[in-house]
Design an enzyme around this catalytic site. Structure first.
Site, mmCIF file in Angstrom:
data_model
loop_
_atom_site.group_PDB
_atom_site.id
_atom_site.type_symbol
_atom_site.label_atom_id
_atom_site.label_comp_id
_atom_site.label_asym_id
_atom_site.label_seq_id
_atom_site.Cartn_x
_atom_site.Cartn_y
_atom_site.Cartn_z
ATOM 1 N N ARG A 146 0.846 -1.279 -0.100
ATOM 2 C CA ARG A 146 -0.141 -0.046 -0.107
ATOM 3 C C ARG A 146 0.911 1.010 0.060
ATOM 4 O O ARG A 146 1.066 1.979 -1.112
ATOM 5 C CB ARG A 146 -0.776 -0.032 1.220
ATOM 6 C CG ARG A 146 -2.167 1.008 1.257
ATOM 7 C CD ARG A 146 -1.619 2.561 1.585
ATOM 8 N NE ARG A 146 -1.115 2.668 3.023
ATOM 9 C CZ ARG A 146 -0.610 3.529 3.351
ATOM 10 N NH1 ARG A 146 -0.620 4.577 2.810
ATOM 11 N NH2 ARG A 146 -0.280 3.557 4.880
ATOM 12 N N ASP A 147 1.442 1.575 1.042
ATOM 13 C CA ASP A 147 2.296 2.839 1.256
ATOM 14 C C ASP A 147 3.469 2.901 0.221
ATOM 15 O O ASP A 147 3.866 3.563 -0.470
ATOM 16 C CB ASP A 147 2.844 2.984 2.652
ATOM 17 C CG ASP A 147 3.066 4.327 3.055
ATOM 18 O OD1 ASP A 147 3.257 4.903 2.230
ATOM 19 O OD2 ASP A 147 3.286 4.533 4.229
ATOM 20 N N HIS A 179 5.347 4.709 12.484
ATOM 21 C CA HIS A 179 5.288 4.440 11.153
ATOM 22 C C HIS A 179 6.134 5.419 10.724
ATOM 23 O O HIS A 179 5.721 6.839 10.257
ATOM 24 C CB HIS A 179 3.789 4.733 10.880
ATOM 25 C CG HIS A 179 3.523 4.826 9.166
ATOM 26 N ND1 HIS A 179 2.850 3.781 8.606
ATOM 27 C CD2 HIS A 179 3.729 5.704 8.204
ATOM 28 C CE1 HIS A 179 2.960 3.881 7.422
ATOM 29 N NE2 HIS A 179 3.377 5.073 7.020
ATOM 30 N N HIS A 224 8.849 7.154 8.186
ATOM 31 C CA HIS A 224 9.423 7.432 6.727
ATOM 32 C C HIS A 224 11.025 7.500 7.006
ATOM 33 O O HIS A 224 11.314 8.056 7.732
ATOM 34 C CB HIS A 224 8.860 8.117 5.899
ATOM 35 C CG HIS A 224 7.556 7.712 5.314
ATOM 36 N ND1 HIS A 224 7.056 7.242 3.827
ATOM 37 C CD2 HIS A 224 6.214 7.321 5.971
ATOM 38 C CE1 HIS A 224 5.811 6.836 4.039
ATOM 39 N NE2 HIS A 224 5.187 6.872 5.295
ATOM 40 N N CYS A 265 4.490 9.088 0.061
ATOM 41 C CA CYS A 265 3.078 9.726 0.088
ATOM 42 C C CYS A 265 2.719 10.844 -0.963
ATOM 43 O O CYS A 265 3.463 11.600 -1.310
ATOM 44 C CB CYS A 265 2.697 10.415 1.468
ATOM 45 S SG CYS A 265 0.887 11.050 1.462
ATOM 46 N N ASN A 313 9.069 4.332 3.579
ATOM 47 C CA ASN A 313 8.960 3.847 4.895
ATOM 48 C C ASN A 313 10.378 3.260 5.155
ATOM 49 O O ASN A 313 11.160 2.988 4.213
ATOM 50 C CB ASN A 313 7.985 2.863 5.312
ATOM 51 C CG ASN A 313 6.450 3.247 5.173
ATOM 52 O OD1 ASN A 313 6.155 3.486 4.130
ATOM 53 N ND2 ASN A 313 6.096 3.851 6.241
HETATM 54 P P1 HMG Z 1 -13.339 14.149 -1.745
HETATM 55 O O1 HMG Z 1 -13.120 14.304 -3.477
HETATM 56 O O2 HMG Z 1 -13.607 15.167 -0.858
HETATM 57 O O3 HMG Z 1 -14.621 13.141 -1.772
HETATM 58 O O4 HMG Z 1 -12.233 12.998 -1.754
HETATM 59 P P2 HMG Z 1 -16.103 13.360 -2.187
HETATM 60 O O5 HMG Z 1 -16.761 12.357 -1.210
HETATM 61 O O6 HMG Z 1 -16.625 14.600 -2.391
HETATM 62 O O7 HMG Z 1 -16.229 12.416 -3.526
HETATM 63 C C1 HMG Z 1 -15.665 12.736 -4.950
HETATM 64 C C2 HMG Z 1 -15.416 11.733 -5.698
HETATM 65 O O8 HMG Z 1 -14.598 10.692 -5.130
HETATM 66 C C3 HMG Z 1 -16.835 11.029 -6.195
HETATM 67 O O9 HMG Z 1 -16.657 10.513 -7.241
HETATM 68 C C4 HMG Z 1 -16.868 9.853 -5.025
HETATM 69 O O10 HMG Z 1 -17.657 8.741 -5.684
HETATM 70 C C5 HMG Z 1 -15.342 9.453 -5.033
HETATM 71 P P3 HMG Z 1 -17.198 11.349 -8.698
HETATM 72 O O11 HMG Z 1 -18.636 11.556 -8.229
HETATM 73 O O12 HMG Z 1 -16.523 12.539 -8.658
HETATM 74 O O13 HMG Z 1 -16.911 10.334 -9.862
HETATM 75 N N1 HMG Z 1 -14.971 8.760 -3.853
HETATM 76 C C6 HMG Z 1 -14.555 7.580 -3.785
HETATM 77 N N2 HMG Z 1 -13.952 6.737 -4.693
HETATM 78 C C7 HMG Z 1 -13.591 5.469 -4.304
HETATM 79 N N3 HMG Z 1 -13.169 5.101 -2.874
HETATM 80 C C8 HMG Z 1 -13.448 5.967 -2.011
HETATM 81 C C9 HMG Z 1 -14.404 7.332 -2.360
HETATM 82 N N4 HMG Z 1 -14.876 8.284 -1.907
HETATM 83 C C10 HMG Z 1 -15.125 9.307 -2.577
HETATM 84 N N5 HMG Z 1 -13.295 5.944 -0.662
HETATM 85 C C11 HMG Z 1 -11.048 11.449 -0.374
HETATM 86 C C12 HMG Z 1 -12.018 12.576 -0.194
HETATM 87 C C13 HMG Z 1 -10.810 11.088 1.050
HETATM 88 C C14 HMG Z 1 -12.056 10.229 -1.212
HETATM 89 C C15 HMG Z 1 -9.896 11.712 -1.349
HETATM 90 O O14 HMG Z 1 -9.464 12.996 -0.834
HETATM 91 C C16 HMG Z 1 -8.860 10.442 -1.191
HETATM 92 O O15 HMG Z 1 -9.078 9.442 -1.924
HETATM 93 N N6 HMG Z 1 -7.830 10.612 -0.538
HETATM 94 C C17 HMG Z 1 -6.594 9.664 -0.569
HETATM 95 C C18 HMG Z 1 -5.397 10.102 -0.268
HETATM 96 C C19 HMG Z 1 -4.441 8.978 0.063
HETATM 97 O O16 HMG Z 1 -4.813 7.979 -0.249
HETATM 98 N N7 HMG Z 1 -3.186 9.391 0.469
HETATM 99 C C20 HMG Z 1 -2.146 8.295 0.621
HETATM 100 C C21 HMG Z 1 -2.456 7.548 2.012
HETATM 101 S S1 HMG Z 1 -2.289 8.514 3.344
HETATM 102 C C22 HMG Z 1 -0.774 8.096 3.531
HETATM 103 O O17 HMG Z 1 -0.050 7.403 2.904
HETATM 104 C C23 HMG Z 1 -0.042 8.405 4.940
HETATM 105 C C24 HMG Z 1 0.069 7.383 5.952
HETATM 106 O O18 HMG Z 1 1.063 6.281 5.286
HETATM 107 C C25 HMG Z 1 0.727 7.691 7.327
HETATM 108 C C26 HMG Z 1 1.995 8.384 6.990
HETATM 109 O O19 HMG Z 1 2.864 8.114 6.510
HETATM 110 O O20 HMG Z 1 1.929 9.507 7.637
HETATM 111 C C27 HMG Z 1 -1.270 6.323 6.224
HETATM 112 MG MG MG Z 2 2.954 6.478 5.245
#
Ligand code: HMG
Ligand code: MG
Length: 299
Positions: free
Chosen positions: A15-16, A207, A209, A240, A249
């Site tokens: 994933r990450d 966690h 990096h 990210c 990481n």
């Molecule tokens: P948004 O645009 O605010 O959401 O995104 P929305 O509810 O307004 O929906 C907009 C569109 O997204 C719609 O589709 C929804 O259906 C769709 P449209 O009508 O435009 O075709 N949608 C989805 N589709 C699939 N799966 C879903 C989903 N939700 C809405 N779950 C949202 C909000 C959270 C969805 C968006 O900002 C997003 O997907 N962000 C993900 C960011 C991400 O994955 N970042 C990396 C992971 S975090 C990380 O790496 C840190 C970590 O490792 C810890 C660390 O290192 O610190 C965990």
């Molecule tokens: Mg991370």
């Protein structure tokens, strides 16, 4: 404090590690990676992310990954679910555990999940309720615990506040993310000290990096404080997409080598893990960022 006898590793490579890869990666490659990691003895694998494919295209095949897994007994296959929509799809795919992800930084929260920290916490409430109904455990992430790419320094009190909110909401464990790998050991200890005033140490994970090469030193520091769960990524893959310049990481191979040296059991076969790191980096054309992996491969 003496080191614990056993440390639990959470492998976040699929994933990450892969979410930020610029070139498409075949679902079959992801499935083979997950299976090889399980074969090396890793008992917890974060396999996919049920986020918007517009935001993170590399995770768009989450359904195929989660339903295509060959489940090994004793291994937990988890996924990120930022909202109810993601959780519902993850549940349809038979996910065993999920994780919500918040941040200790307002700016990062906006960039990463398009809402404020308070809004994100409100959004996670129904995710936790629905997961509870489905008997699926929820892990909570807090990003930017040692610094933010947009805001710079982050106060340990803010990290403690968001962590406490996730824990009180029902997250069984809170994973503390140094998203951009800027932390140093003393800062890591101070941050953990603030968080562990409200949350028992055995409910916390690190966690880290490795962007600035400090992750192993930071881990050693928090192990000294009694932390018992470490997130890592095979071959140090990843970053990210919403934290520019953040590298992967800490490498799982490097963590296992460190823990082996400290006499701490992980149940992981280091050679098999290192072979997996060599295989995945060759397959996706990335350098192996595990020093231990590179050293073992050269033998
Ligand atoms: P948004 O645009 O605010 O959401 O995104 P929305 O509810 O307004 O929906 C907009 C569109 O997204 C719609 O589709 C929804 O259906 C769709 P449209 O009508 O435009 O075709 N949608 C989805 N589709 C699939 N799966 C879903 C989903 N939700 C809405 N779950 C949202 C909000 C959270 C969805 C968006 O900002 C997003 O997907 N962000 C993900 C960011 C991400 O994955 N970042 C990396 C992971 S975090 C990380 O790496 C840190 C970590 O490792 C810890 C660390 O290192 O610190 C965990
Ligand atoms: Mg991370």
């Amino acid at each position: 404090m003496p080191f614990p006898k056993h440390i639990r590793l959470v492998e976040v490579g699929p994933r990450d590690g892969l979410q930020n890869e610029p070139n498409p990666i075949a679902t079959a490659t992801k499935l083979e990676l997950i299976d090889r990691l399980g074969g090396a003895g890793i008992a917890y694998i974060e396999a996919a992310s049920f986020v918007s494919p517009k935001w993170v295209p590399q995770m768009a095949d989450h359904r195929q990954v989660m339903t295509g897994l060959t489940r090994r007994p004793g291994v937990t296959y988890a996924a990120l679910t930022p909202n109810l929509k993601g959780l519902e799809v993850a549940l349809e795919c038979g996910v065993e555990e999920v994780a919500v992800f918040g941040a200790a930084s307002e700016a990062f929260s906006q960039k990463n999940i398009n809402c404020s920290v308070a809004e994100s916490l409100a959004r996670f409430e129904p995710v936790l309720e629905r997961a509870k109904q489905a008997k699926v455990r929820v892990r909570g992430y807090v990003s930017c615990v040692l610094g933010c790419p947009y805001e710079g320094a982050i106060a340990p009190a803010k990290v403690a506040e968001v962590s406490k909110a996730l824990y009180e909401m029902g997250c069984y464990e809170v994973s503390l993310g140094d998203t951009i790998g800027v932390g140093t050991p003393l800062a890591a200890k101070r941050m953990l000290d603030a968080v562990s005033r409200d949350i028992p140490m055995d409910k916390l994970a690190a966690h880290f990096h490795d962007t600035y090469g400090q992750a192993l030193a930071n881990l050693y520091a928090v192990l000294e404080e009694g932390l018992g769960v470490i997130d890592s990524s095979v071959a140090g893959l990843g970053g990210c997409p919403y934290a520019k310049g953040a590298s992967g990481n800490v490498a799982s191979e490097d963590v296992v080598y460190l823990l082996n040296g400290l006499g701490i059991d992980t149940g992981i076969d280091l050679n098999k893990l290192a072979e997996t790191g060599t295989w995945i980096t060759n397959t996706i054309g990335q350098p192996n960022r595990s020093k231990v992996g590179v050293a073992l491969a050269a033998k």
